[in-house]
Design a protein around this motif. Structure first.
Motif, PDB file in Angstrom:
ATOM      1  N   VAL A  79       0.840  -1.183   0.000  1.00  0.00           N
ATOM      2  CA  VAL A  79       0.000   0.000   0.000  1.00  0.00           C
ATOM      3  C   VAL A  79       0.887   1.249   0.000  1.00  0.00           C
ATOM      4  N   LEU A  80       0.473   2.250  -0.780  1.00  0.00           N
ATOM      5  CA  LEU A  80       1.071   3.587  -0.748  1.00  0.00           C
ATOM      6  C   LEU A  80      -0.038   4.577  -0.445  1.00  0.00           C
ATOM      7  N   ARG A  81       0.223   5.478   0.507  1.00  0.00           N
ATOM      8  CA  ARG A  81      -0.753   6.525   0.863  1.00  0.00           C
ATOM      9  C   ARG A  81      -0.025   7.858   0.944  1.00  0.00           C
ATOM     10  N   ALA A  82      -0.736   8.916   0.582  1.00  0.00           N
ATOM     11  CA  ALA A  82      -0.205  10.274   0.751  1.00  0.00           C
ATOM     12  C   ALA A  82      -1.367  11.230   0.924  1.00  0.00           C
ATOM     13  N   ARG A  83      -1.231  12.133   1.880  1.00  0.00           N
ATOM     14  CA  ARG A  83      -2.272  13.136   2.125  1.00  0.00           C
ATOM     15  C   ARG A  83      -2.261  14.200   1.037  1.00  0.00           C
ATOM     16  N   GLY A  84      -1.060  14.627   0.620  1.00  0.00           N
ATOM     17  CA  GLY A  84      -0.945  15.653  -0.405  1.00  0.00           C
ATOM     18  C   GLY A  84      -1.117  17.039   0.163  1.00  0.00           C
ATOM     19  N   PRO A  85      -1.144  18.029  -0.670  1.00  0.00           N
ATOM     20  CA  PRO A  85      -1.035  17.955  -2.123  1.00  0.00           C
ATOM     21  C   PRO A  85       0.413  17.747  -2.573  1.00  0.00           C
ATOM     22  N   THR A  86       0.561  17.067  -3.697  1.00  0.00           N
ATOM     23  CA  THR A  86       1.885  16.865  -4.275  1.00  0.00           C
ATOM     24  C   THR A  86       2.317  18.133  -5.004  1.00  0.00           C
ATOM     25  N   ILE A  87       3.619  18.381  -5.034  1.00  0.00           N
ATOM     26  CA  ILE A  87       4.117  19.592  -5.698  1.00  0.00           C
ATOM     27  C   ILE A  87       4.931  19.266  -6.956  1.00  0.00           C
ATOM     28  N   GLU A  88       5.040  17.991  -7.293  1.00  0.00           N
ATOM     29  CA  GLU A  88       5.682  17.581  -8.540  1.00  0.00           C
ATOM     30  C   GLU A  88       5.030  16.274  -8.987  1.00  0.00           C
ATOM     31  N   PRO A  89       5.070  15.980 -10.288  1.00  0.00           N
ATOM     32  CA  PRO A  89       4.508  14.703 -10.732  1.00  0.00           C
ATOM     33  C   PRO A  89       5.378  13.543 -10.237  1.00  0.00           C
ATOM     34  N   ILE A  90       4.734  12.471  -9.824  1.00  0.00           N
ATOM     35  CA  ILE A  90       5.420  11.283  -9.320  1.00  0.00           C
ATOM     36  C   ILE A  90       4.894  10.065 -10.075  1.00  0.00           C
ATOM     37  N   PHE A  91       5.813   9.255 -10.568  1.00  0.00           N
ATOM     38  CA  PHE A  91       5.442   8.012 -11.240  1.00  0.00           C
ATOM     39  C   PHE A  91       5.407   6.875 -10.228  1.00  0.00           C
ATOM     40  N   VAL A  92       4.310   6.115 -10.256  1.00  0.00           N
ATOM     41  CA  VAL A  92       4.228   4.864  -9.507  1.00  0.00           C
ATOM     42  C   VAL A  92       4.699   3.788 -10.475  1.00  0.00           C
ATOM     43  N   VAL A  93       5.641   3.006 -10.013  1.00  0.00           N
ATOM     44  CA  VAL A  93       6.328   2.035 -10.846  1.00  0.00           C
ATOM     45  C   VAL A  93       6.211   0.671 -10.180  1.00  0.00           C
ATOM     46  N   VAL A  94       6.155  -0.369 -10.989  1.00  0.00           N
ATOM     47  CA  VAL A  94       6.159  -1.737 -10.453  1.00  0.00           C
ATOM     48  C   VAL A  94       7.452  -2.413 -10.882  1.00  0.00           C
ATOM     49  N   ARG A  95       8.084  -3.034  -9.917  1.00  0.00           N
ATOM     50  CA  ARG A  95       9.251  -3.866 -10.204  1.00  0.00           C
ATOM     51  C   ARG A  95       8.873  -5.292  -9.886  1.00  0.00           C
ATOM     52  N   PRO A  96       8.670  -6.101 -10.936  1.00  0.00           N
ATOM     53  CA  PRO A  96       8.308  -7.492 -10.658  1.00  0.00           C
ATOM     54  C   PRO A  96       9.475  -8.247 -10.047  1.00  0.00           C
ATOM     55  N   ASN A  97       9.154  -9.053  -9.049  1.00  0.00           N
ATOM     56  CA  ASN A  97      10.172  -9.889  -8.423  1.00  0.00           C
ATOM     57  C   ASN A  97      10.544 -11.029  -9.355  1.00  0.00           C
ATOM     58  N   LYS A  98       9.574 -11.420 -10.155  1.00  0.00           N
ATOM     59  CA  LYS A  98       9.815 -12.389 -11.228  1.00  0.00           C
ATOM     60  C   LYS A  98       8.785 -12.105 -12.312  1.00  0.00           C
ATOM     61  N   ILE A  99       9.065 -12.484 -13.507  1.00  0.00           N
ATOM     62  CA  ILE A  99       8.159 -12.258 -14.614  1.00  0.00           C
ATOM     63  C   ILE A  99       6.938 -13.151 -14.437  1.00  0.00           C
ATOM     64  N   GLN A 100       5.758 -12.524 -14.577  1.00  0.00           N
ATOM     65  CA  GLN A 100       4.507 -13.284 -14.462  1.00  0.00           C
ATOM     66  C   GLN A 100       3.936 -13.517 -15.844  1.00  0.00           C
ATOM     67  N   ASN A 101       3.239 -14.588 -16.031  1.00  0.00           N
ATOM     68  CA  ASN A 101       2.611 -14.880 -17.323  1.00  0.00           C
ATOM     69  C   ASN A 101       1.168 -14.473 -17.329  1.00  0.00           C
TER      70      ASN A 101
END
Length: 135
Positions: A113-135
């Motif tokens: 889980v990621l939570r933030a109250r904000g407001p954000t002052i710059e754009p932020i990318f949420v990224v996924v790093r797979p631990n292993k490749i899923q099919n």
């Protein structure tokens, strides 16, 4: 006797900030964005899945079910703030983009889980790093 100070800076006021960040607001000025990301064919490495825009408040990003993947956060210049550079960090609070993000990863078999109250002052990318490749 102690008296509270509301967000309107009035002694004794009980006025609070709503989920949109408006003092005394009722939430009606919010633009709610919801969705489910269902991709599971990730490339090896880091995969952008979502852009949190400037001004975002009440951010909640969570896995629907536990996976072996990890969330990461980076800015538009590619600088990672969380779980970047092939490192997985412990759950914690971290100041990013002018607000505090809470990163939760309790135990195996519990969603991240990621939570933030904000407001954000710059754009932020949420990224996924797979631990292993899923099919």
């Amino acid at each position: 006797m102690l008296q509270a100070v509301g967000c309107d800076k009035v002694l004794g006021s009980v006025t609070k900030v709503d989920e949109c960040g408006v003092c005394g607001g009722d939430g009606s000025s919010c633009r709610v964005v919801k969705g489910i990301f269902e991709e599971d064919n990730f490339e090896v490495g880091y995969n952008d899945i979502l852009l949190i825009p400037v001004g975002a408040t009440s951010v909640l990003i969570q896995e629907v079910q536990p996976t072996n993947n990890y969330f990461a956060l980076r800015n538009a210049a590619g600088v990672f703030y969380l779980n970047g550079n092939w490192r997985i960090e412990f759950p914690r609070e971290i100041k990013i983009a002018g607000t505090i993000f809470q990163y939760e990863r309790r135990q195996r078999n519990t969603p991240e889980v990621l939570r933030a109250r904000g407001p954000t002052i710059e754009p932020i990318f949420v990224v996924v790093r797979p631990n292993k490749i899923q099919n």
